[in-house]
Design an enzyme around this catalytic site. Structure first.
Site, PDB file in Angstrom:
ATOM      1  N   ASP A 156     -19.003  -2.667  11.427  1.00 12.30           N
ATOM      2  CA  ASP A 156     -17.791  -2.484  10.627  1.00 12.30           C
ATOM      3  C   ASP A 156     -16.858  -1.467  11.280  1.00 12.30           C
ATOM      4  OD1 ASP A 156     -19.041  -4.057   8.736  1.00 12.30           O
ATOM      5  OD2 ASP A 156     -19.813  -2.333   7.620  1.00 12.30           O
TER       6      ASP A 156
HETATM    7  N1  URA Z   1     -24.530  -3.078   8.048  1.00 15.88           N
HETATM    8  C1  URA Z   1     -23.350  -2.661   7.550  1.00 15.88           C
HETATM    9  O1  URA Z   1     -23.180  -2.560   6.337  1.00 15.88           O
HETATM   10  N2  URA Z   1     -22.379  -2.381   8.417  1.00 15.88           N
HETATM   11  C2  URA Z   1     -22.505  -2.447   9.755  1.00 15.88           C
HETATM   12  O2  URA Z   1     -21.562  -2.157  10.491  1.00 15.88           O
HETATM   13  C3  URA Z   1     -23.741  -2.873  10.257  1.00 15.88           C
HETATM   14  C4  URA Z   1     -24.740  -3.189   9.371  1.00 15.88           C
END
Ligand code: URA
Length: 233
Positions: A102
């Protein structure tokens, strides 16, 4: 050879991504935009991606990047936000990110131009454990940690068994969590399912490949052993 395979084996991107490039009109063959995704490339055809010739001569390269927060894990962004590509300053090969983190998540991201390796690692049948350090906005109980271990409903989907270790509990908590799948925002949604918001999230390993002491925004080449491991995991 089919055009998507031709582009992938030249080290530009995965086959799936190559299909997208074709759909977006970014691939030309012998001067004309290619409209036919099933096109077979013959010897002597001149293939261009974004105006650059695909020569088949790029060597595969593999990097570990420590992604900072505030970067998107794509090669370009409609909203013009910074992309992880901008961090690969000294790399001339056309690398791309393997999988996604993310915008706010930090930590280990593999960057390569080897489309087959990218497909291999991200294939849903693969059960490579990815480990994260999560800071959450409350004190997690042993029972809630156990729920996460067994699997929680993140909106019509029950997560596979996870490894969960509570590292700190003082108003908020720090938890190490390892999952073997990669649904969208999975770790955040898992904590939400047991009543917490994730305040910060860092990926510290993908299988046996470790983030180690790499500084945020920096990258290093994977070792031959790491590449070998990822190809065979
Ligand atoms: N899980 C998440 O919630 N975000 C990420 O970036 C990776 C795994």
């Amino acid at each position: 050879m089919r055009i998507n395979k031709y582009i992938a084996s030249a080290g530009i991107c995965s086959r799936r991504k190559a299909d997208e490039l074709i759909e977006q009109g970014r691939v030309k063959v012998n001067g004309a935009v290619l409209r036919e995704p099933g096109f077979d490339v013959s010897e002597g055809d001149l293939v261009l991606v974004d105006g650059k010739p695909v020569t088949g001569s790029e060597r595969f390269v593999y990097y570990a990047l420590n992604k900072p927060a505030g970067y998107v894990t794509t090669t370009s962004d409609e909203m013009d936000r910074p992309t992880v590509m901008e961090l690969m300053t000294e790399v001339s090969a056309r690398v791309f990110p393997v999988g996604r983190l993310d915008y706010e998540t930090t930590g280990l991201l593999i960057m390569t131009n080897d489309g087959d390796l990218a497909n291999h690692i991200t294939h849903p049948s693969k059960k490579v454990f990815k480990t994260y350090l999560a800071e959450i906005d409350g004190e997690i109980s042993l029972g809630q940690a156990e729920q996460l271990r067994r699997g929680v409903d993140i909106g019509g989907y029950t997560t596979r068994p996870a490894q969960v270790e509570i590292l700190k509990q003082a108003g908020h908590s720090k938890v190490r969590i390892s999952i073997s799948e990669g649904k969208n925002r999975q770790v955040r949604r898992m904590f939400k399912a047991v009543g917490f918001n994730v305040v910060s999230l860092q990926r510290i390993s993908i299988g046996r490949v470790l983030l180690g002491h790499l500084h945020e925004g920096h990258y290093r080449r994977l070792t031959a052993e790491e590449v070998d491991y990822l190809k065979n995991c």
